[in-house]
Scaffold this motif. Structure first.
Motif, mmCIF file in Angstrom:
data_model
loop_
_atom_site.group_PDB
_atom_site.id
_atom_site.type_symbol
_atom_site.label_atom_id
_atom_site.label_comp_id
_atom_site.label_asym_id
_atom_site.label_seq_id
_atom_site.Cartn_x
_atom_site.Cartn_y
_atom_site.Cartn_z
ATOM 1 N N ARG A 761 0.838 -1.205 0.000
ATOM 2 C CA ARG A 761 0.000 0.000 0.000
ATOM 3 C C ARG A 761 0.874 1.257 0.000
ATOM 4 O O ARG A 761 0.601 2.226 -0.724
ATOM 5 N N LEU A 837 -5.103 2.927 -5.029
ATOM 6 C CA LEU A 837 -5.253 3.196 -3.593
ATOM 7 C C LEU A 837 -6.721 3.173 -3.184
ATOM 8 O O LEU A 837 -7.080 2.641 -2.128
ATOM 9 N N CYS A 840 -7.740 -0.350 -2.653
ATOM 10 C CA CYS A 840 -6.958 -1.167 -1.717
ATOM 11 C C CYS A 840 -7.812 -1.809 -0.627
ATOM 12 O O CYS A 840 -7.630 -2.979 -0.295
ATOM 13 N N ASP A 841 -8.728 -1.048 -0.051
ATOM 14 C CA ASP A 841 -9.505 -1.562 1.074
ATOM 15 C C ASP A 841 -10.435 -2.702 0.667
ATOM 16 O O ASP A 841 -10.905 -3.452 1.518
#
Length: 873
Positions: A761, A837, A840-841
């Protein structure tokens, strides 16, 4: 040449580099002198990974056991137990002594001005050195008067079964590698003995039921000063060692007494001749294959062309092959009457991991106890200096001194593979590729499998292996294997699933059978392959059991060496239906499935055979087939005619209309509904593999072009520095999969889990927040294009063109991506990093490591303990 020559002859070799790449000591808790010492290093971790793999241990020790008195008796990569014995001074002195022009062989290949290249080397490198006497000759191993036995172990989990987990090999030291006639004779002999499933020594071992399949070390090793030959079984038990020895020696004795059948000799010669005629680099440039042949003799005092030449030696062997005693004499002199033989046992040891951990802890404690506080502080300061070296970029003036290509040097146009679409007289679609192949004909048969339900789809790897490795009605598998060896240069299979490229709907899912053949064998070879496709004998239970166990063992054996591929596929399978299918064929799901299947083959075997017959009836049909042909144009007409005659006899079948899993919402996993965002897989290894998959851009969008350059920028920049340089992993990757719209991070032989997932990340944050110089971006663009421009073997070119066609990757689409790549800016990279990004979660992680490492990591990242499975190997 400037960069590589400088790296070889004048590397900086700073002590910090030695500590980073080799090993160094640091305290468990940074700066805490009471927290205990630990060993860290890139190569140290790499070799810990090797020493967790039973296949590596068996292969390495098979030939090392024959050379106890020479350098070949040592592992070239370094035994992890011995790596900490190397000092920085030893390292520097070794380089000074051996990496010198006086000890150098120069190999140039290609349509190049040789004289100007030699002048370049002389001016830039060789003229800066004085001649130095270098003794780099490798001594010959003194011969033994009698055979010897040795034993090594490999780690397994404490509760693992030890039954059928051992490997036994018999290994011989034979002739000097500088005699090309004798070496080629032994290559043919090796092909006769173990080259295919019908080879007598291979068949005797498999039919003995003492093991599950052949040891990975089986065959001839021709890149040492003296040639070795190994043969053995894996999936056996220690108490079978003498029985394995007896079978090998008895089979060789029978061949010596009764002679070698001429059909075995002819098929072996044909196979060896084919391998040497084919333009194939084995995944590397073909020139390196030629270089290795030249070095075979050149490194040991012979002229390079002596071992590079082939035709003359093969003609001589063909003459000798007709002599009644030629191969029986080879068997006797090099094997039966040769006392320089080792028998190696490689067995599992459930206590090894803990024992080695205790030994290392004891060694470090002993070393630490002898340290004064002042010396401990030196270790802390040394680590600080190393971190400073790793974290501080090189000064711009130094970077500018390195010669780089410029964007203007790059090809603006993508390479186009010649391709012509047509139909055979029987109506089967066919693609032609007019490429110079040195007389080899490459034929790829693509069968659509996208309508198969999961219960049959997961059987496709076994189905492919069974088609290629079974007998036929009235013909035993060993005879079929001999015929394949005689008439073809190879017959194998592969599987591939992918979404369609761009905006095309649906998914491509295919089983490929790949054949390479010479013109003179075309009719006989094609007839044999067609018969196998429609009639392969799935009712031979003994053979079917062997094929199942062999498939399971080979997949298991690849788990530790290629762990990054397994976790990448597993993580990506949560975001792509095509990757889910591929994971079912090639990933951990297939490992679990084959373990379950083989646990009770006696009960399952008839049911499996029945299922495979249903797969054959559904898949192997004329309507379901596309043919791909790669060779010189003057062979198209004849080959097409024979292909049409044969494959028009396939069952017509129905056009597939099964559920397209890519468009079935009930089958595609949802990021929001899955219980966990991580999976952990436990295996007996000293090192681990980490992956994270997130949503990325699709091929055909400019964003995918940005991600392609970003991936190169990350893996050669931030990830290299954080995961390899600082973290000690052997490698870190960032891979965009444009057809699936998935971006996958992974690490290779990695001692860390939490830190690596964090680095994935942070690498995207770094791009967004840091200043990126134009020169860095251009280097990433150059690297990206360089990967796309790598040389391909002729057969691979045609096959890649077919795969592109099946999923809709046109030359126009590739050209648009090239144009996007060449125009990438900092804003482009930031835009790509921002989108990744944001995803990412909702990404997914997969980890393959040992129990302790997973337990420790899951204390910090709780998702890692939600799904923990032991891998059944």
């Amino acid at each position: 040449m400037l960069v590589y020559g400088d790296a070889v002859f004048s590397p900086l070799l700073k002590e910090e580099v030695f500590k980073q790449e080799g090993y160094h000591l640091e305290f468990e808790k940074n700066g805490d002198l009471t927290s205990g010492l630990k060993l860290v290093g890139v190569v140290y971790n790499e070799m810990k990974g090797n020493y967790s793999s039973p296949e590596y241990i068996a292969s390495e020790n098979s030939f090392c056991s024959l050379f106890p008195d020479t350098v070949y008796g040592f592992d070239a990569g370094g035994n992890p137990k011995n790596i900490p014995d190397l000092t920085y001074d030893d390292f520097i002195n070794f380089h000074k002594k051996y990496y010198h022009p006086s000890n150098c062989k120069v190999f140039l290949y290609g349509n190049i001005p040789t004289l100007s290249h030699l002048e370049f080397l002389q001016e830039n490198f060789f003229s800066k050195f004085s001649r130095l006497p270098v003794d780099s000759e490798i001594s010959c191993q003194p011969r033994w008067p009698f055979p010897k036995k040795s034993e090594v172990t490999y780690p397994v989990k404490e509760n693992d079964s030890l039954i059928r987990k051992s490997t036994v090999t018999l290994n011989w030291l034979t002739i000097p590698v500088t005699d090309p006639f004798k070496v080629l004779s032994l290559e043919v002999l090796s092909e006769i003995l173990v080259g295919n499933a019908g080879a007598p020594l291979r068949k005797a071992l498999i039919d003995s039921r003492l093991g599950e399949d052949m040891a990975s070390a089986t065959g001839l090793e021709t890149e040492l000063k003296e040639v070795t030959f190994s043969v053995g079984l894996r999936g056996t038990d220690p108490q079978s060692l003498e029985a394995v020895e007896e079978i090998v020696l008895d089979t060789l004795s029978q061949l010596k007494e009764k002679g070698v059948k001429q059909e075995l000799v002819k098929s072996a010669i044909q196979r060896v001749e084919f391998r040497n005629r084919e333009i194939r680099g084995g995944g590397a440039p073909y020139s390196l294959a030629l270089m290795r042949k030249a070095l075979r003799g050149w490194l040991h005092g012979a002229e390079p062309e002596r071992t590079l030449k082939f035709d003359g030696w093969m003609k001589e062997i063909k003459k000798k092959a007709g002599e009644e005693n030629f191969f029986t004499t080879l068997i006797d002199e090099n094997l039966l009457s040769n006392p320089h033989r080792s028998t190696l046992l490689v067995r599992p040891d459930p206590e090894q991991t803990q024992r080695e951990k205790r030994e290392l802890t004891s060694r470090l404690k002993k070393f630490e106890s002898a340290l004064s506080k002042q010396k401990k502080e030196v270790i802390v300061k040394s680590l600080e200096k190393l971190k400073e070296f790793q974290e501080n970029p090189d000064p711009p003036e130094l970077l500018k001194s390195i010669p780089f290509l410029k964007l203007r040097d790059l090809p603006q146009q993508v390479e186009k593979i010649p391709s012509e679409k047509s139909r055979l007289a029987s109506g089967i679609p066919v693609y032609f590729h007019d490429i110079f192949t040195n007389g080899v004909i490459y034929i790829d048969l693509a069968f659509n499998t996208s309508g198969l339900p999961d219960e049959y789809s997961r059987l496709l790897p076994l189905f492919g292996k069974a088609v290629c490795g079974s007998g036929l009605p009235g013909i035993q598998y060993d005879e079929v294997a001999r015929m394949l060896s005689q008439y073809t240069g190879g017959f194998g299979y592969s599987l591939s699933a992918s979404k369609k490229a761009g905006n095309l709907p649906g998914k491509s899912e295919h089983l490929f059978f790949r054949l390479k053949i010479l013109r003179e064998n075309l009719e006989a070879g094609l007839e044999l392959v067609k018969n196998l496709l429609v009639e392969a004998d799935f009712d031979d239970e003994k053979r079917f059991k062997d094929l199942t166990l062999e498939l399971r063992n080979r997949l298991n054996a690849s788990l530790i060496p290629n762990g990054h591929q397994f976790v990448s596929l597993r993580a990506g399978s949560n975001l792509s239906e095509a990757l889910r299918v591929e994971e079912g064929w090639k990933g951990l799901s297939q490992v679990f499935y084959l373990a379950e299947l083989s646990s009770d083959l006696k009960t399952n075997i008839k049911k499996i055979a029945s299922s495979l017959k249903k797969v054959r009836k559904t898949v192997i049909t004329r309507k379901n087939l596309i043919i791909n042909l790669t060779t010189e144009k003057d062979l198209f007409e004849e080959t097409s005619r024979k292909l049409s005659d044969l494959f028009s006899r396939l069952p017509e079948g129905e056009t597939f209309s099964g559920v397209d899993r890519a468009d079935d919402p009930e089958r595609v996993k949802s990021e929001d509904t899955l219980k966990t965002k991580a999976e952990s897989f436990m295996v007996a290894t000293n090192i681990g593999f980490v992956s994270q998959a997130i949503r990325g851009a699709r091929l055909g969008t400019k964003e995918h072009g940005y991600e392609t350059v970003l991936s190169h920028f990350l893996r050669t920049g931030y990830l290299w520095e954080k995961v390899r340089m600082e973290g000690g992993a052997y490698g870190a990757l960032a891979t965009p999969n444009g057809t699936e719209g998935v971006f996958i991070f992974s690490s290779y032989r990695d001692p860390n889990i939490v830190e690596t997932l964090k680095a994935f990340r942070e690498s995207l944050d770094h791009v967004r927040s840091s200043k990126i110089e134009r020169e860095e971006i251009e280097r990433a663009i150059i690297g990206t294009v360089g990967l796309e421009e790598r040389p391909l073997d002729p057969g691979d070119k045609g096959f890649i063109s077919l795969q592109r066609e099946l999923i809709g990757i046109t030359d126009e689409l590739r050209q648009k991506r090239r144009e996007v790549v060449l125009r990438v800016t900092r804003d482009s990279l930031v835009s790509a990093a921002d989108q990744l990004l944001d995803a990412c979660d909702k990404g997914f992680s997969a980890v393959l490591s040992n129990k302790n490492a997973i337990d420790e990591a899951s204390q910090i990242l709780e998702d890692l303990k939600m799904e923990i499975q032991e891998v059944p190997i």
